[in-house]
Design an enzyme around this catalytic site. Structure first.
Site, short mmCIF file in Angstrom:
data_model
loop_
_atom_site.label_atom_id
_atom_site.label_comp_id
_atom_site.label_asym_id
_atom_site.label_seq_id
_atom_site.Cartn_x
_atom_site.Cartn_y
_atom_site.Cartn_z
N ILE A 135 52.36 39.21 35.61
CA ILE A 135 52.88 40.75 35.86
C ILE A 135 53.87 40.85 36.78
O ILE A 135 54.86 41.57 36.79
CB ILE A 135 51.67 41.43 36.24
N LEU A 136 53.85 40.02 38.06
CA LEU A 136 55.05 40.15 39.09
C LEU A 136 56.36 39.34 38.69
O LEU A 136 57.18 39.56 39.21
CB LEU A 136 54.38 39.96 40.25
N LEU A 140 50.81 36.52 38.60
CA LEU A 140 52.02 35.72 38.63
C LEU A 140 52.73 36.33 37.13
O LEU A 140 54.01 36.64 37.12
CB LEU A 140 51.79 34.21 38.38
N GLU A 183 31.66 35.57 42.31
CA GLU A 183 31.07 35.22 43.73
C GLU A 183 29.56 35.67 43.94
O GLU A 183 28.81 35.05 44.38
CB GLU A 183 32.05 35.53 44.82
N TYR A 218 18.92 48.65 45.07
CA TYR A 218 18.86 47.26 45.01
C TYR A 218 20.53 46.75 45.29
O TYR A 218 20.72 45.52 45.95
CB TYR A 218 18.19 46.87 43.97
N GLN A 224 35.53 37.12 52.82
CA GLN A 224 36.90 36.64 52.66
C GLN A 224 37.75 37.08 51.21
O GLN A 224 38.77 37.59 51.21
CB GLN A 224 36.96 35.07 52.60
N ALA A 272 32.52 33.45 52.02
CA ALA A 272 33.53 33.53 50.83
C ALA A 272 33.33 34.93 50.18
O ALA A 272 34.58 35.45 49.89
CB ALA A 272 33.00 32.66 50.05
N GLU A 277 22.93 30.05 44.13
CA GLU A 277 22.55 29.19 45.16
C GLU A 277 21.31 29.69 45.92
O GLU A 277 20.56 28.86 46.43
CB GLU A 277 23.97 29.42 46.18
#
Length: 133
Positions: free
Chosen positions: A125-126, A123, A79, A26, A43, A40, A86
């Protein structure tokens, strides 16, 4: 009077290894459906692949690599849940309804929050790597 036997879906009748193999099937069907029908998801999966490669190449600790990859996997998870919401809303009725809109908007907001969390994690961590500590 309270019914002692709760209603159980006929799809819940499997047990043991058969249930595990069915659940895996499944899940694979869910991934295939998301790939085919959810732009989405495709992407975001592309972003996950790029982010994973980048995270593995970065000079950060193993737990930071895991976190950098994990937050984008979390985006995919949310997502998929949003897509499920939906699909259920559309299955119930395709007519416009404020409650249907709310359900879809709540799912979309959850995805946005998760993307924001992913961006903030990257952000944080970098920043020391590129800001000179």
């Amino acid at each position: 009077m309270i019914d002692p036997e709760p209603a159980v879906s006929e799809f819940k009748s499997k047990s043991g290894l058969k249930r595990i193999f069915s659940a895996f099937g499944y899940s694979m069907a869910g991934f295939k459906s998301a790939w085919r029908s959810e732009h989405a998801f495709r992407q975001e999966l592309f972003v996950v692949v790029i982010a994973t490669i980048a995270a593995l190449l970065l000079p950060v600790a193993a737990w930071e690599k895991l976190l950098l990859i994990g937050v984008f996997v979390l985006v995919l998870i949310v997502e998929l849940i949003n897509s499920a919401i939906e699909a259920v809303v559309d299955r119930v009725s395709l007519e416009r309804n404020p409650l249907s809109k709310n359900a879809k908007d709540f799912g979309s907001a959850a995805v946005l929050l998760t993307l924001t969390l992913a961006a903030a994690t990257w952000l944080v961590i970098l920043w020391p790597l590129f800001a000179g500590k």
